[in-house]
Design a protein around this motif. Structure first.
Motif, PDB file in Angstrom:
ATOM      1  N   TYR A 359      16.803  37.465 -46.596  1.00  0.00           N
ATOM      2  CA  TYR A 359      17.090  37.691 -45.179  1.00  0.00           C
ATOM      3  C   TYR A 359      16.286  36.663 -44.363  1.00  0.00           C
ATOM      4  O   TYR A 359      15.124  36.386 -44.689  1.00  0.00           O
ATOM      5  CB  TYR A 359      16.691  39.102 -44.733  1.00  0.00           C
ATOM      6  CG  TYR A 359      17.248  40.199 -45.602  1.00  0.00           C
ATOM      7  CD1 TYR A 359      18.510  40.745 -45.347  1.00  0.00           C
ATOM      8  CD2 TYR A 359      16.518  40.683 -46.683  1.00  0.00           C
ATOM      9  CE1 TYR A 359      19.020  41.752 -46.154  1.00  0.00           C
ATOM     10  CE2 TYR A 359      17.024  41.686 -47.497  1.00  0.00           C
ATOM     11  CZ  TYR A 359      18.276  42.214 -47.218  1.00  0.00           C
ATOM     12  OH  TYR A 359      18.782  43.199 -48.022  1.00  0.00           O
ATOM     13  N   SER A 360      16.902  36.148 -43.311  1.00  0.00           N
ATOM     14  CA  SER A 360      16.175  35.199 -42.471  1.00  0.00           C
ATOM     15  C   SER A 360      16.634  35.289 -41.016  1.00  0.00           C
ATOM     16  O   SER A 360      17.786  35.624 -40.725  1.00  0.00           O
ATOM     17  CB  SER A 360      16.361  33.770 -42.976  1.00  0.00           C
ATOM     18  OG  SER A 360      17.632  33.268 -42.613  1.00  0.00           O
ATOM     19  N   LEU A 361      15.702  34.988 -40.121  1.00  0.00           N
ATOM     20  CA  LEU A 361      15.958  34.855 -38.692  1.00  0.00           C
ATOM     21  C   LEU A 361      15.510  33.463 -38.267  1.00  0.00           C
ATOM     22  O   LEU A 361      14.434  33.003 -38.668  1.00  0.00           O
ATOM     23  CB  LEU A 361      15.193  35.910 -37.893  1.00  0.00           C
ATOM     24  CG  LEU A 361      15.557  37.372 -38.150  1.00  0.00           C
ATOM     25  CD1 LEU A 361      14.606  38.287 -37.401  1.00  0.00           C
ATOM     26  CD2 LEU A 361      16.999  37.647 -37.735  1.00  0.00           C
ATOM     27  N   TYR A 362      16.339  32.822 -37.456  1.00  0.00           N
ATOM     28  CA  TYR A 362      16.078  31.438 -37.082  1.00  0.00           C
ATOM     29  C   TYR A 362      16.347  31.257 -35.588  1.00  0.00           C
ATOM     30  O   TYR A 362      17.317  31.795 -35.053  1.00  0.00           O
ATOM     31  CB  TYR A 362      17.003  30.525 -37.894  1.00  0.00           C
ATOM     32  CG  TYR A 362      17.033  29.077 -37.470  1.00  0.00           C
ATOM     33  CD1 TYR A 362      16.093  28.169 -37.933  1.00  0.00           C
ATOM     34  CD2 TYR A 362      18.027  28.604 -36.609  1.00  0.00           C
ATOM     35  CE1 TYR A 362      16.133  26.838 -37.567  1.00  0.00           C
ATOM     36  CE2 TYR A 362      18.074  27.283 -36.237  1.00  0.00           C
ATOM     37  CZ  TYR A 362      17.125  26.397 -36.705  1.00  0.00           C
ATOM     38  OH  TYR A 362      17.183  25.085 -36.330  1.00  0.00           O
ATOM     39  N   TYR A 363      15.461  30.501 -34.943  1.00  0.00           N
ATOM     40  CA  TYR A 363      15.639  30.215 -33.515  1.00  0.00           C
ATOM     41  C   TYR A 363      15.284  28.751 -33.268  1.00  0.00           C
ATOM     42  O   TYR A 363      14.280  28.237 -33.787  1.00  0.00           O
ATOM     43  CB  TYR A 363      14.745  31.114 -32.666  1.00  0.00           C
ATOM     44  CG  TYR A 363      14.763  30.760 -31.186  1.00  0.00           C
ATOM     45  CD1 TYR A 363      15.864  31.067 -30.395  1.00  0.00           C
ATOM     46  CD2 TYR A 363      13.679  30.109 -30.605  1.00  0.00           C
ATOM     47  CE1 TYR A 363      15.890  30.740 -29.053  1.00  0.00           C
ATOM     48  CE2 TYR A 363      13.694  29.774 -29.256  1.00  0.00           C
ATOM     49  CZ  TYR A 363      14.794  30.086 -28.486  1.00  0.00           C
ATOM     50  OH  TYR A 363      14.815  29.748 -27.159  1.00  0.00           O
ATOM     51  N   ARG A 364      16.101  28.110 -32.444  1.00  0.00           N
ATOM     52  CA  ARG A 364      15.866  26.709 -32.088  1.00  0.00           C
ATOM     53  C   ARG A 364      16.010  26.527 -30.588  1.00  0.00           C
ATOM     54  O   ARG A 364      16.973  27.025 -29.983  1.00  0.00           O
ATOM     55  CB  ARG A 364      16.868  25.809 -32.812  1.00  0.00           C
ATOM     56  CG  ARG A 364      16.691  24.321 -32.499  1.00  0.00           C
ATOM     57  CD  ARG A 364      17.833  23.531 -33.100  1.00  0.00           C
ATOM     58  NE  ARG A 364      17.674  22.094 -32.898  1.00  0.00           N
ATOM     59  CZ  ARG A 364      18.634  21.198 -33.058  1.00  0.00           C
ATOM     60  NH1 ARG A 364      19.841  21.609 -33.441  1.00  0.00           N
ATOM     61  NH2 ARG A 364      18.417  19.924 -32.855  1.00  0.00           N
ATOM     62  N   HIS A 365      15.054  25.818 -29.988  1.00  0.00           N
ATOM     63  CA  HIS A 365      15.095  25.552 -28.551  1.00  0.00           C
ATOM     64  C   HIS A 365      14.927  24.061 -28.308  1.00  0.00           C
ATOM     65  O   HIS A 365      13.998  23.425 -28.814  1.00  0.00           O
ATOM     66  CB  HIS A 365      13.989  26.318 -27.822  1.00  0.00           C
ATOM     67  CG  HIS A 365      13.894  25.978 -26.366  1.00  0.00           C
ATOM     68  ND1 HIS A 365      14.836  26.392 -25.437  1.00  0.00           N
ATOM     69  CD2 HIS A 365      12.982  25.232 -25.670  1.00  0.00           C
ATOM     70  CE1 HIS A 365      14.500  25.933 -24.248  1.00  0.00           C
ATOM     71  NE2 HIS A 365      13.386  25.232 -24.356  1.00  0.00           N
ATOM     72  N   LEU A 366      15.852  23.491 -27.539  1.00  0.00           N
ATOM     73  CA  LEU A 366      15.764  22.107 -27.104  1.00  0.00           C
ATOM     74  C   LEU A 366      15.225  22.074 -25.678  1.00  0.00           C
ATOM     75  O   LEU A 366      15.754  22.748 -24.793  1.00  0.00           O
ATOM     76  CB  LEU A 366      17.137  21.433 -27.157  1.00  0.00           C
ATOM     77  CG  LEU A 366      17.847  21.404 -28.516  1.00  0.00           C
ATOM     78  CD1 LEU A 366      19.219  20.768 -28.375  1.00  0.00           C
ATOM     79  CD2 LEU A 366      17.016  20.636 -29.525  1.00  0.00           C
ATOM     80  N   PHE A 367      14.167  21.296 -25.452  1.00  0.00           N
ATOM     81  CA  PHE A 367      13.607  21.162 -24.115  1.00  0.00           C
ATOM     82  C   PHE A 367      14.436  20.173 -23.299  1.00  0.00           C
ATOM     83  O   PHE A 367      15.198  19.362 -23.840  1.00  0.00           O
ATOM     84  CB  PHE A 367      12.153  20.689 -24.201  1.00  0.00           C
ATOM     85  CG  PHE A 367      11.238  21.680 -24.865  1.00  0.00           C
ATOM     86  CD1 PHE A 367      10.634  22.693 -24.129  1.00  0.00           C
ATOM     87  CD2 PHE A 367      10.991  21.607 -26.226  1.00  0.00           C
ATOM     88  CE1 PHE A 367       9.798  23.605 -24.741  1.00  0.00           C
ATOM     89  CE2 PHE A 367      10.155  22.515 -26.852  1.00  0.00           C
ATOM     90  CZ  PHE A 367       9.553  23.517 -26.101  1.00  0.00           C
ATOM     91  N   ASN A 368      14.291  20.253 -21.988  1.00  0.00           N
ATOM     92  CA  ASN A 368      15.048  19.358 -21.120  1.00  0.00           C
ATOM     93  C   ASN A 368      14.659  17.907 -21.336  1.00  0.00           C
ATOM     94  O   ASN A 368      15.475  16.996 -21.186  1.00  0.00           O
ATOM     95  CB  ASN A 368      14.834  19.742 -19.650  1.00  0.00           C
ATOM     96  CG  ASN A 368      15.533  21.049 -19.305  1.00  0.00           C
ATOM     97  OD1 ASN A 368      16.625  21.315 -19.801  1.00  0.00           O
ATOM     98  ND2 ASN A 368      14.902  21.868 -18.486  1.00  0.00           N
ATOM     99  N   LYS A 369      13.394  17.692 -21.682  1.00  0.00           N
ATOM    100  CA  LYS A 369      12.950  16.332 -21.925  1.00  0.00           C
ATOM    101  C   LYS A 369      13.496  15.828 -23.244  1.00  0.00           C
ATOM    102  O   LYS A 369      13.445  16.524 -24.266  1.00  0.00           O
ATOM    103  CB  LYS A 369      11.422  16.266 -21.931  1.00  0.00           C
ATOM    104  CG  LYS A 369      10.879  14.844 -21.923  1.00  0.00           C
ATOM    105  CD  LYS A 369       9.370  14.815 -21.725  1.00  0.00           C
ATOM    106  CE  LYS A 369       8.864  13.394 -21.669  1.00  0.00           C
ATOM    107  NZ  LYS A 369       7.390  13.344 -21.476  1.00  0.00           N
ATOM    108  N   GLU A 370      14.009  14.643 -23.243  1.00  0.00           N
ATOM    109  CA  GLU A 370      14.661  14.076 -24.413  1.00  0.00           C
ATOM    110  C   GLU A 370      13.733  14.040 -25.627  1.00  0.00           C
ATOM    111  O   GLU A 370      12.574  13.668 -25.542  1.00  0.00           O
ATOM    112  CB  GLU A 370      15.136  12.656 -24.104  1.00  0.00           C
ATOM    113  CG  GLU A 370      15.741  11.926 -25.292  1.00  0.00           C
ATOM    114  CD  GLU A 370      16.003  10.466 -24.981  1.00  0.00           C
ATOM    115  OE1 GLU A 370      16.470   9.758 -25.888  1.00  0.00           O
ATOM    116  OE2 GLU A 370      15.740  10.048 -23.843  1.00  0.00           O
TER     117      GLU A 370
END
Length: 773
Positions: A359-370
């Motif tokens: 079982y796995s949980l995954y989260y990814r966030h891209l910031f506004n800055k390149e």
């Protein structure tokens, strides 16, 4: 004075004209860079075209020169909607437009067919990218079939995957870690390219020697879609099939999917062993034969969901449930002659039940800055089994007893991983992360083995790219603490550096230098001190005191593309210390005793050649590794009179695909490895080859006939030999084939459009080493 004013004015304008506008283009759905897009810069006052440019391979662009004022950027790329962005230049420095996201669009072409041939492969910093051609698609039913056609990747007859002779690899799909079962349910038409990483960076786990990343096409299933694949045997008494299916449903921001992998392998196996023991007075010969029926089955169910909160935030849940069994049932005969004379006959009965869940949980966030992003992955992997073997004596001698070996292993693993990526300017990237692993291993049939291992890893890497130079380096530090209940505790700190330098000689030639240090930790079955009995004259025992095996690799590689072909040559040197292996000796009871130990050092050097070539209607993918391998035993090995040895080793592979009219394809896959010397003994197997013929119907259905080793009814899947100062041993495991061929059939459907899937990692867990074929 007029001249001075003119010079000053010219200087001011020149300074202003040095300003530029920079940015990066990213697909809104798949977050991949968009190369070769057109960027136009207009004045907003009178709609004058100021400048134009295109994005590079990384989706980055720089347009100018410009002076202070108001402008409109217009971006156009095939397959994406036209995008506009307004920019005001108010300073004398370059202006950054940041990341610009482009939305997919669909164009319908009527009455036009575009045909072309893409180049087969290209080399980059730490990887080689092989592009999927039409010939490869026509010859493949699953993702595993595609990998068979990639140089350097070897897949044995039981679908086990290795890279450059090593199975300590990771397999990814769009950056998400998967296993070989997941790969087999992929449809070949989904795959765009395969990235082969020969020198993984510090962001990979310390035990990894290589990686394979399968990149899927940008357009994914949206709506309801799926694929079914079946293999049909032609023999009623033997079975060798690997059926799969996958189903996907996408709606707006949500994507649901499930898939299945089956493995059913019922075959006749003959394992024969010849052993000889001598001393100053007597000599004993022992001949053992096992005539057994191999019953391997596995049912693996995958399921998960992807959810896109926004273009910058993604969430994923993924899990699988996998019951499986590997049993050998049949008759065993052991004949001893010489100082001991007897015949031992028994009926072998295996009880093997295994269950693995993940079982796995995954989260990814891209910031506004390149170039800024953060990823979090939490996973839990559990394994539980009962592995029992009974030898029921069937002979006539009354003093012979039945023999039983039984273990009930259990493993629980938890992993937490955080990765952070930051861009420092246009040419410099920094990636860093932390990962924690917790493993609890135990044998539920014994109180003597309760083993706990904790690993904390901190890692970072710096990458610099400018013009023809691509440089990266990193360091991974792993601190481990292991403890065997009521026995001992060990702590170890390992530093694993990495460096890679890539220089582009021309647009089609690259040269790369790399260095990598890794380690390999012992698995559950190597650590368990339980003593198992294989026959009246041999026993096996694990070792909880094992230390990790360390490895170092240095290589230089040259690659070239020509006429849509690709060829690479590589020189390498590998050094392995504290090598983990089995030490076989004659114990005080006169039995062949095998115990797992750290045995010494192995170093090897040689060359590797691989390519992807087009010869008329035939596409050929050769791979060859030729190297000298030297073994040097430690003090323990020397105390058993094990000598240092040297051998020349060949590992080779070849795949060929021929395309004909009416979507008919013929393919050939060949693999051969010469005997390889370990610190004690050699291992070997027969050459393996497949012949197949396929026909595709309307791009949705495919049928074919396949033959594995068609000109032989017996195949040596594993062999070993020892020649020591007071004994020798020779073993061969054979599988018998009565069926010369089997059929394949696949069907895929799509009742909607396309959607993306999220990438994430998963943890591996130790399983019982496979018995037999």
């Amino acid at each position: 004075m007029f001249l001075a004013v003119t010079i000053c004015s010219f200087s001011t304008v020149t300074a202003q004209e040095k300003q530029s506008i920079t940015g990066k283009l990213i697909g809104e759905k798949n977050y991949e860079a968009i190369p070769f897009a057109y960027i136009f810069l207009f004045k907003t006052t009178d709609v004058t075209l100021v400048s134009r440019t295109s994005s590079d391979l990384n989706g980055e662009f720089k347009i100018g020169p410009v002076i202070k004022g108001s402008y409109r950027l217009e971006i156009s790329a095939i397959g994406y909607q036209r995008q506009f962005k307004f920019i005001d230049i108010i300073s004398n420095s370059d202006s950054d437009a940041g990341i610009i996201y482009l939305q997919d669009t669909v164009y319908t072409l009527t009455g036009a067919i575009v045909e072309g041939e893409r180049f087969k492969a290209k080399s980059e910093k730490e990887k080689t990218t092989f592009f999927i051609t039409k010939e490869m698609l026509d010859a493949s039913y699953t993702g595993t079939d595609i990998l068979k056609l990639v140089p350097g990747i070897q897949i044995d007859i039981m679908k086990n995957i290795s890279l450059n002779g090593s199975r300590d690899i990771l397999i990814f799909v769009d950056g998400a870690e998967r296993d070989r079962n997941f790969i087999s349910q992929l449809s070949p038409g989904q795959i765009d390219k395969v990235e082969v990483v020969n020198t993984p960076s510090s962001n990979y786990d310390g035990n990894i020697t290589g990686a394979i990343n399968i990149i899927l096409k940008k357009e994914r299933d949206y709506g309801f879609s799926g694929k079914f694949y079946a293999e049909i045997p032609t023999s009623g008494s033997e079975m060798y099939i690997f059926p799969t299916y996958n189903l996907n449903y996408g709606f707006k921001k949500l994507n649901l999917y499930t898939s299945y992998n089956g493995e059913m392998c019922y075959l006749d196996i003959n394992e024969s062993t010849y052993r000889k023991v001598w001393d100053f007075q007597d000599t004993t010969e022992i001949i053992s034969n096992q005539y057994v029926w191999q019953k391997n089955w596995s049912h693996k169910f995958h399921y998960g969901l992807d959810y896109f909160f926004s273009p910058l935030d993604q969430f994923n849940f993924y899990a699988f449930y996998n019951p499986y069994s590997r049993e050998f049932d049949g008759d065993v005969e052991v004949q001893a002659s010489g100082s001991i004379n007897n015949l031992w006959k028994a009926r072998k009965e295996d009880t093997d039940m295994n269950t693995s869940t993940f079982y796995s949980l995954y989260y990814r966030h891209l910031f506004n800055k390149e170039g800024h992003e953060i990823k979090l992955d939490i996973s839990n992997h559990n394994f539980q089994a009962k592995n029992r073997t009974d030898y029921i004596y069937t002979g006539s001698e009354k003093n012979m007893a039945d023999q039983t070996s039984c273990v009930k292993p259990e493993q629980k693993a938890i992993s937490i991983k955080i990765d952070y990526l930051i861009t420092l300017g246009r040419d410099l990237n920094l990636s860093t992360g932390i990962k924690g692993n917790f493993r609890k291993l135990q044998d539920r049939s014994s109180d003597d083995f309760n083993y706990i291992e904790k690993i904390l890893a901190i890692y970072g890497a710096v990458a610099y790219k400018k013009n023809k130079i691509d440089l990266s380096s990193g360091l991974r530090a792993e601190k481990s603490a292991s403890n065997l209940e009521n026995s001992f505790g060990n702590k170890e700190l390992s530093f694993l550096p990495y460096a890679s330098f890539n220089y582009k000689i021309t647009g089609k030639q690259n040269i790369q230098f790399s260095y990598k240090r890794t380690l390999r930790r012992p698995n559950l079955y190597q650590l368990n001190p339980y003593t198992s009995v294989n026959d009246p004259y041999s026993v096996y025992k694990g070792n909880p005191l094992l230390k990790p095996e360390h490895r170092s690799n240095i290589s230089v590689e040259h690659s070239i593309r020509f006429n849509s072909n690709y060829l690479s040559s590589r020189l390498f040197y590998d050094n392995m210390t504290d090598v983990i292996g089995g030490l076989t000796f004659i114990n005080d009871q006169g039995l062949f005793d095998t115990q797992v130990n750290n045995m010494g050092t192995i170093h090897q050097y040689g060359m590797q050649v691989s390519g992807a070539l087009k010869l008329g209607i035939v596409t050929v993918n050769p791979s060859l590794r030729l190297f000298n391998r030297y073994t040097s035993g430690n003090d323990l090995a020397k105390s058993y009179y094990i000598k240092n040895r040297h051998n020349l080793v060949l590992e080779s592979g070849l795949s060929a695909v021929a395309s004909f009219k009416h979507d008919v394809t013929a393919s050939f896959v060949f693999q051969y490895n010469s005997p390889k010397n370990d610190i004690q003994g050699n291992s070997f197997c027969d050459a393996l080859y497949f012949l197949s013929l396929e026909k595709t119907f309307r791009k949705k259905m495919k049928a074919g006939i396949v033959s594995a080793i068609p000109f032989s009814k017996s195949f040596t899947y594993l062999g070993s030999e020892f020649d020591e100062f007071n004994f020798c041993s020779y073993y061969e495991g054979h599988v018998k084939f009565s069926f010369p061929f089997y059929f394949k059939l696949s069907y895929q459907f799509n009742l909607g459009s396309k959607k993306d899937r999220i990438s994430h990692d998963k943890e591996e867990i130790d399983n019982l080493p496979k018995k037999g074929f």
